[in-house]
Design an enzyme around this catalytic site. Structure first.
Site, short mmCIF file in Angstrom:
data_model
loop_
_atom_site.label_atom_id
_atom_site.label_comp_id
_atom_site.label_asym_id
_atom_site.label_seq_id
_atom_site.Cartn_x
_atom_site.Cartn_y
_atom_site.Cartn_z
CB CYS A 38 16.77 46.97 33.94
SG CYS A 38 17.82 45.83 33.00
CB THR B 238 15.54 49.16 27.06
OG1 THR B 238 15.57 48.09 28.14
CG2 THR B 238 16.80 50.04 26.89
#
Lengths: 428, 455
Positions: free
Chosen positions: A137, A203
């Site tokens: 993250c 991501t």
């Protein structure tokens, strides 16, 4: 008939399509709906220490490209914002009700061993199939020394992975961040730490846009914005390459790979598996279309496998890995040129102007006697770059054909223009 | 003969309720909303050397303006259009795009579904008008003056471009209003909500254009005088006459020129006041014939038959227009020409049309049209003549006549006539009788005049 059943690092699921740790998997209600829809497994949205984190509104920014919504998605949401015990009870209930589905629990706690010992014990009681360590993250949690802040330091990756394997019987998947120069650093560290698998990519740090009225990054929260994590169809090429790097790395041999990043249909899944993934995880596609899309993912993959004669995904897993080579291993004597199918050509001129303005001036524009536009390849000038084929709006109108050069394979390693050739050849 | 009034022509106003009329004459093709426009714009391939540009008489850079719509630069889209065609808003509504830009669209090749260029053009120009933007600023005054005769598309396009270039323009218009066929001729449902007037207002809002209405060439002004008073003259009078049927009895009551009736319809505050026959016959095969047939049907006529003396492939109306009128319930009969109009005489001694006798036609071996000798008769309370309009050069000076090509004023590529300081364009010169062609004439002439005046 293709058999989609999947064994990933010892975790069984009826198909290789898992929902990634994200909003779709943050509670019993969603996960049961996903299982009803046919998903093979879920990675439950990351659990952390109590008290739970607090999320902001708004949370998503999206890239709309040429009318296509959510070509890329950016989020600033953090890990679960619900109490740990509530999540654990729901995980246990769902696993009991759906024993054939893979239930993986994503975890993120500070880099001190006792935190990991505590949470692993509680997760084991849910009878979940495995854990995924969220070292990926890239926003919010990383500011607090967790998520990608760990994933960017191979020593930390190895250390925490080792704790997890030491204190738990469960298979351990390490989720990697792409926000790093060389993905092999943390991947090898995970292997050294004893990980059963890696999953990637998490991501990509991103700023999806600037609100030109507010003059603030999007999405805005009370007039301000922060960077987020980018995912969705736009990131697939980045993810695919990183998966390939790990798959072909001898030091990572034996490490299972869960492919994540822009998987929107069976086709991307087949590509990830061919490039070495044991299964895939999906999020943005489900968030854009709902859980039902798994139906086509499953039937599409099975039909393609039937067409190709693959009985299980293992039959073609890693099939493309040996052909992923370094640039210096490409045959420089291989030559292709473009051909335009005049019967399919709609005379839009896009190939011509792309080649004329930005490439090698190898398409001739003319008019036929009846005034129609005609575009033809000048083979002597064509370098076989493929640009015309890509800009052509008509499928199969422009195709690339090999030229018989009559020359043997010649790579840069052995090319006379390579100043390092002698050194390399001597070394060989 | 004793007239039986009850058996007289069945012509009446207000055949439909005001609401039905309002619906019938509202926008026949509603505009795209922003979302529809974006979807449609994304279909454009942004062709290089695009065929659609070539197919547009005014050469609008169509891929460029569609790209601007797609990027949200709607004002940029509108100025791209208006730079090439100041009546881009009107042309978006009335152009036969199926034979121009949209026919050329490469999307036809594989899909038979072109990008709806006309609708996108309307989206962009409507947006500019709705926002009340004036994208143009006049160049410094040149001190030169130009007279423009005729305030239709050719004249206004010429006037606007000349004013933009800094010249002082005076427009002489025979009628009460500017706009020409845009104001008096186009079918009402194509240009509802006073669009023609809004466009004229937009053009005049540039400044530098003086308007004199009710001033006709040959009646109130002469070309010789204009040439004395102005540095240059542009003639854009349009059609001034209507062709006759050359059928026996065409002067009787109930027989009308379609263009006159349409002009009246366009100017009518209340369309319920217009006289509408129960049975109507329209004679002709062009857009005027389509427009009168469709409009009289929409006014409440029960049976409308359009009769054309040749085949559908010979009609100057496009296939889409023929489809449209048939969709509206007009019956189209081909290969017949009127021979005789049969009337009945009322108590006051006037004769009104009752029937039209037609003779079937065919082509002989040399390709010439001939009657077959077979006939049929249609009942008609109203007959509309729409077999073409002509330019009547009688208003021009006899002393120094202009060279003609057939019955129209001869011009060169610059739209210059045989007199060096006189230019002409629109329906009074040879070429297609389209609004878009008239605008191009006006624009080309304006630049030629500008070059001459700055010479």
């Amino acid at each position: 008939m293709a058999d989609l059943s999947n064994d990933f690092a010892g975790i069984r699921s009826p198909n290789p399509f898992w929902l990634a740790s994200a909003p779709p998997t943050d509670k019993q209600y969603n996960v049961e709906r996903a299982f009803k829809a046919g998903w093979g497994g879920v990675v439950w949205k990351t659990l952390g220490e109590d008290p739970p984190i607090v999320n902001a509104t708004s949370r998503y920014g999206a890239v709309t490209y040429n009318g296509v919504r959510v070509a890329g998605l950016n989020n600033i949401e953090l890990i679960t914002d619900r109490p740990l015990e509530v999540n654990l009870q729901e995980i246990k209930a769902v696993k009991r009700a759906w024993p054939d589905r893979a239930m993986i629990v994503s975890l993120m706690v500070p880099c001190e061993e006792h935190y990991w010992i505590d949470i692993l014990k509680r997760v084991e009681e849910t009878e979940a199939d495995g854990v995924e360590l969220n070292f990926g993250c890239p926003h919010g949690m990383s500011e607090r020394g967790m998520g990608s802040a760990v994933g960017q330091v191979p020593d930390y990756v190895e250390m925490v992975t080792r704790w997890v394997k030491q204190h738990s019987r469960m298979p351990c998947i390490v989720k990697l961040t792409p926000n790093i120069t060389n993905i092999l650093g943390p991947a090898r560290a995970a292997k050294r730490g004893g990980a059963d698998a890696v999953s990637l990519i998490n991501t990509i740090q991103s700023m999806v846009g600037v609100d030109l009225d507010l003059m603030a990054p999007m999405p805005t929260v009370d007039g301000y914005g922060t960077h987020g994590g980018y995912c969705g169809p736009a990131v697939k090429p980045i993810a695919l390459r990183m998966v390939g790097e790990i798959a072909r790395d001898p030091d990572c041999a034996g490490l299972a790979i869960s492919g994540i990043g822009g998987v929107s249909s069976w086709r991307e899944a087949a590509e990830f598996i061919a490039m070495g993934a044991g299964n895939v995880q999906v999020c943005t596609a489900a968030m854009t279309h709902g859980f039902k899309i798994v139906e086509d993912m499953k039937s599409g993959l099975a039909n393609w496998m039937d067409d190709k004669g693959h009985r299980t995904t293992a039959d073609f897993r890693r099939a493309a890995v040996p052909r992923f080579v370094n640039w210096e291993d490409l045959n420089l004597n291989h030559a292709i040129v473009a051909t335009i199918d005049q019967d399919l050509c709609i005379q839009c001129g896009k190939c011509y102007i792309a080649c004329e303005d930005t490439s090698h001036q190898s398409i001739a524009a003319s008019r036929t006697p009846d005034g129609r536009r005609r575009y033809e390849i000048i083979e002597e000038e064509c370098v076989g770059c493929n640009l015309c084929m890509h800009v052509c709006p008509v499928d199969d109108c422009i195709t690339m054909h090999p030229l018989a050069t009559g020359q043997d394979k010649l790579t840069w390693k052995h090319h006379p223009n390579n100043p390092m050739r002698a050194v390399k050849e001597a070394a060989e | 003969m004793t007239a039986d009034l009850s058996a007289g022509p069945d012509i009446a106003p207000g055949r439909l309720s005001p609401q039905a009329l309002a619906e019938a004459f509202d926008d026949a093709h509603p505009p795209l909303d922003r979302r529809q426009a974006l979807i449609e714009a994304s279909r454009c391939y942004f062709c290089y050397d695009a065929p659609c540009i070539e197919a547009c008489p005014t050469g609008i850079d169509i891929p460029a303006f569609i790209k601007s719509i797609a990027t949200g630069n709607t004002r940029g889209a509108a100025t791209t259009i208006l730079d090439a065609n100041i009546m881009g808003g009107m042309c978006a509504r009335v152009c036969p795009v199926e034979e121009l830009c949209e026919e050329a669209c490469v999307r036809n090749t594989a899909e038979e579904k072109p990008v709806t260029i006309g609708a996108l053009q309307r989206f962009a120009t409507d947006d500019l008008f709705d926002r009340g933007l004036q994208p143009y600023e006049r160049a410094a005054p040149t001190g030169k003056t130009v007279a423009v005769v005729g305030g239709g598309p050719a004249g206004l396009a010429c006037a606007h471009r000349l004013a933009l270039l800094g010249h002082a323009v005076t427009v002489f218009e025979a009628r009460d209003k500017l706009g020409g066929l845009n104001e008096y001729g186009i079918a009402a449902y194509k240009v509802p909500h006073h669009f023609a007037r809004r466009e004229v207002d937009f053009i005049l809002s540039l400044g530098g254009i003086t308007v004199q209405t009710g001033r006709a060439l040959g009646r109130d002004i002469t070309l010789a005088q204009l040439r004395c008073d102005f540095d240059a003259v542009f003639l854009g009078m349009g059609h001034t006459g209507v062709r006759a049927l050359q059928a026996e009895g065409e002067d009787m009551d109930g027989v009308m020129n379609a263009v006159d009736y349409i002009a009246r319809l366009r100017q009518a505050e209340d369309k319920g006041t217009l006289p509408v026959g129960r049975r109507v016959v329209v004679i002709g095969g062009g857009n005027t014939a389509i427009d009168i047939a469709t409009q009289i049907k929409r006014l409440g006529a029960e049976d409308v038959t359009l009769v054309y003396r040749r085949g559908e492939e010979h009609m100057s109306a496009t296939w889409k227009e023929v489809d449209w009128t048939q969709t509206n319930g007009v019956k189209v009969k081909l290969w017949a020409q009127p021979r005789r109009l049969i009337g009945w005489t009322g108590a006051d001694g006037t004769t009104a049309v009752k029937e039209v006798a037609f003779e079937y036609t065919q082509l002989d071996e040399t390709g010439r049209l001939m009657g077959t000798g077979d006939t049929f008769t249609l009942f008609a309370d109203q007959v509309f003549k729409a077999i073409g309009q002509t330019f009547i050069p009688s208003a021009l000076d006899v002393a120094e006549p202009l060279e003609m090509t057939g019955d129209r004023i001869a011009v060169d590529a610059d739209r210059r006539t045989s007199l060096a300081d006189v230019f002409a364009g629109g329906d009074c010169v040879p070429g297609t009788d389209l609004t878009v062609a008239a605008v191009e004439d006006g624009k080309v002439a304006a630049h030629a005049i500008d070059r001459m005046l700055k010479g």
